[in-house]
Design a protein around this motif. Structure first.
Motif, mmCIF file in Angstrom:
data_model
loop_
_atom_site.group_PDB
_atom_site.id
_atom_site.type_symbol
_atom_site.label_atom_id
_atom_site.label_comp_id
_atom_site.label_asym_id
_atom_site.label_seq_id
_atom_site.Cartn_x
_atom_site.Cartn_y
_atom_site.Cartn_z
ATOM 1 N N LEU A 159 -9.147 15.430 -8.149
ATOM 2 C CA LEU A 159 -10.452 15.302 -8.801
ATOM 3 C C LEU A 159 -11.402 16.292 -8.149
ATOM 4 O O LEU A 159 -11.675 16.209 -6.951
ATOM 5 N N PHE A 183 -12.822 11.496 -15.536
ATOM 6 C CA PHE A 183 -12.150 10.581 -14.614
ATOM 7 C C PHE A 183 -11.681 9.309 -15.308
ATOM 8 O O PHE A 183 -10.553 8.837 -15.085
ATOM 9 N N MET A 224 -15.303 6.670 -7.655
ATOM 10 C CA MET A 224 -13.936 7.125 -7.928
ATOM 11 C C MET A 224 -12.932 6.400 -7.034
ATOM 12 O O MET A 224 -11.904 5.898 -7.508
#
Length: 379
Positions: free
Chosen positions: A10, A64, A95
């Motif tokens: 990410l 995401f 996250m």
């Protein structure tokens, strides 16, 4: 069927230095296979970047939430096993939380979150799971830092009595003196960076390092920070006094306005029988000082080093190793943990290190704001 660990990333797209560092590190030891991720917030850039680095685009997701939704639909032997978080600080917590709740192993850039409270929430989730969580305090991966840790643990320098860590950079100098630039830099925006810039970015490295090599925990701190301008909300320089116990004390000196400095991170630990010094810009040299003998210089790859140091050494003596190798050793340690192999607890920084790092950052800012007073670090 490849036995490599399936890795997702990410952030870290474009010309991101941290992105290159993680991708190269994950490729060492042939333990990981990068299968996809979300490298950029714009999907067009996302796909172009994936093609540039040569990975298939079928698992390069637009955001995401889509990554989580699509990856959890896959059979367990196909889904991403480890996901690395390389985004700006404010995205680390949401996250990491969602990844842990969905059973993914996580490698997270530091600082782990933007608040100590968020860090404790992650710790509670991790304690109820069986996954691995690592925080990339990268410099703990250097072979000679690991050698320092083992020498201190075995009593080579005796009882520790003085600790000194310095981390000086000058990169923010051209930004801090330009009002428009500092207003548009995410590192100086509390909404994106958290409550601290200098301490949160590099001071936390020094804090983790002194606890890592000494095996001791800081009990109290006293901090004095510098913001340079009254309308600047984030510290760019700071000094922190440390108390480990009544007779073991130290200091962390950090700056991002040390003009001309690049990445001058040094660690010195002094005991009653000797001292050890290490410099990040010359990471293959560990200096051993005593009062009765000439200075000794230890280097990686030699049989006189500890097993932990040698395990993280990839090249024969005389061949320099650097920051990529250091991060690679952390990825290797995580791979061992994910595969449930035996590993040394010093092979990668854990969630506990991340929680203590956030505790340290908040207590430093609190100490400064209260007029430079001693503040206890919670266990």
């Amino acid at each position: 069927m490849s036995n490599k660990i399936r890795l997702g990333i990410l952030g870290g797209g474009g010309d991101s230095l941290i992105g290159v560092l993680h991708r190269v590190a994950s490729s060492m030891y042939d333990s990981y296979h990068l299968v996809g991720g979300v490298f950029n917030p714009n999907q067009k850039d996302n796909l172009e970047f994936a093609e540039k680095i040569g990975i298939p685009t079928n698992r390069v997701y637009k955001d995401f939430d889509t990554l989580i939704a699509e990856e959890t639909k896959l059979p367990e032997d196909e889904r991403m096993q480890v996901i690395s978080i390389l985004t700006p600080n404010f995205l680390h917590f949401p996250m990491a939380k969602k990844l842990l709740e969905n059973g993914f192993n996580v490698i997270c850039e530091k600082p782990m979150t933007t608040t100590y409270e968020e860090a404790k929430i992650l710790k509670n989730i991790l304690d109820r799971s069986e996954v691995v969580f690592a925080v990339t305090y990268t410099y703990t991966g250097y072979p000679m830092i690991r050698q320092m840790k083992e020498m201190i643990a075995s009593g080579v320098i005796g009882r520790i009595q003085k600790i000194d860590a310095q981390y000086y950079q000058g990169w923010i100098n051209p930004i801090i003196h330009d009002e428009e630039k500092r207003a548009n830099t995410w590192r100086l925006d509390p909404e994106k960076s958290g409550i601290s810039c200098c301490i949160g970015d590099i001071g936390t490295h020094a804090f983790d390092m002194v606890e890592y090599v000494t095996g001791m925990e800081v009990s109290e701190i006293l901090a004095d920070l510098n913001y340079v301008y009254s309308n600047n909300k984030m510290d760019v320089d700071g000094t922190v006094l440390l108390r480990f116990s009544e007779f073991v004390k130290g200091i962390i000196r950090t700056s991002q306005i040390a003009t001309g400095e690049e990445n001058n991170f040094t660690v010195s630990i002094y005991g009653d029988k000797g001292g050890l010094k290490w410099e990040q810009e010359n990471p293959n040299y560990l200096y051993h000082l005593t009062e009765s003998e000439p200075l000794k210089v230890l280097k990686p790859g030699h049989a006189y080093n500890s097993a932990l140091s040698l395990d993280g050494t990839k090249l024969p003596p005389g061949h320099p190793e650097g920051i990529f190798d250091s991060m690679g050793n952390i990825y290797r340690g995580v791979a061992k943990a994910v595969r449930k192999e035996n590993y040394h607890p010093g092979e990668f920084p854990t969630m506990n290190d991340g929680v203590r790092g956030m505790n340290f950052i908040e207590k430093v800012v609190d100490s400064h704001q209260k007029g430079n007073v001693w503040i206890k670090i919670e266990d």
